[in-house]
Design an enzyme around this catalytic site. Structure first.
Site: not given
Ligand code: IMP
Ligand code: MG
Length: 176
Positions: A100, A166, A104, A132, A153, A160, A46
């Site tokens: 990053e 992307r 999330d 977020k 989302f 993606d 990402g």
């Molecule tokens: P986390 O581990 O839950 O913080 O998620 C992190 C990873 O999930 C990010 O680096 C993204 O690759 C993916 N991600 C989180 N939220 C979104 C979103 O809204 N759209 C697309 N990818 C996301």
């Molecule tokens: Mg990521």
């Protein structure tokens, strides 16, 4: 409105807003660590666009590398974060700044923090373009935040939905 696989997305964050946020992030990091030759570590897939545009705005000496993690399945974050490509460089004594696309739940940054702390780095900081707050479940401080968004989302600018979206230069959110 755009369609990716089975879902529709509507415009949410413009290229101009992204550019503005990255300019600010680069200036903040430069102020804090400009004399340190930081190594920026982008989290693939990402973060590839964020890293590229961020680096063009960062004017002091720096290095860049990438690590590949995966935690998302479809539009849901999963608890298990897998490391798919690692870093083979010696990071001891270095200022490491993780870049990053989005934070999330925080599972990914938590995993990465453990990984890099174990390598005797001088500083470990986290920078993210999107954050977020409502979804974030960890105590780890996110040091540099570009844009705070609601728990929606999003796709585009590197992000993606099951592989698609992307290449969009602006960010879209899932249509309600
Ligand atoms: P986390 O581990 O839950 O913080 O998620 C992190 C990873 O999930 C990010 O680096 C993204 O690759 C993916 N991600 C989180 N939220 C979104 C979103 O809204 N759209 C697309 N990818 C996301
Ligand atoms: Mg990521």
């Amino acid at each position: 409105m755009i369609q990716l696989h089975d879902k529709q997305f509507v415009p949410f964050i413009s290229a101009k807003e992204i550019d503005f946020a990255l300019t600010k992030l680069a200036a903040q990091v430069e102020d804090d660590f400009g004399d340190d030759t930081p190594i920026f570590i982008g989290v693939l897939n990402g973060a590839f666009m964020v890293v590229s545009d961020f680096l063009k705005k960062y004017k002091k000496p720096c290095e860049v590398s990438f690590i590949k993690m995966a935690s998302y399945e479809g539009t849901e974050s999963t608890d298990s974060v897998k490391q798919l490509i690692g870093i083979n460089q010696d990071l001891s004594g270095r200022t490491v700044i993780l870049i990053e696309d989005i934070v999330d739940t925080g599972n990914t940054v938590e995993e990465l923090k453990h990984l890099f702390k174990a390598q005797n780095v001088k500083h470990f900081k986290i920078a993210t373009l999107f954050f977020k707050p409502e979804a974030y479940k960890k105590d780890i401080k996110i040091d540099y935040i570009g844009i705070r968004i609601p728990n929606k989302f999003i796709v585009g600018y590197g992000l993606d939905y099951d592989g698609l979206g992307r290449n969009l230069t602006e960010v879209y959110k899932l249509a309600e």
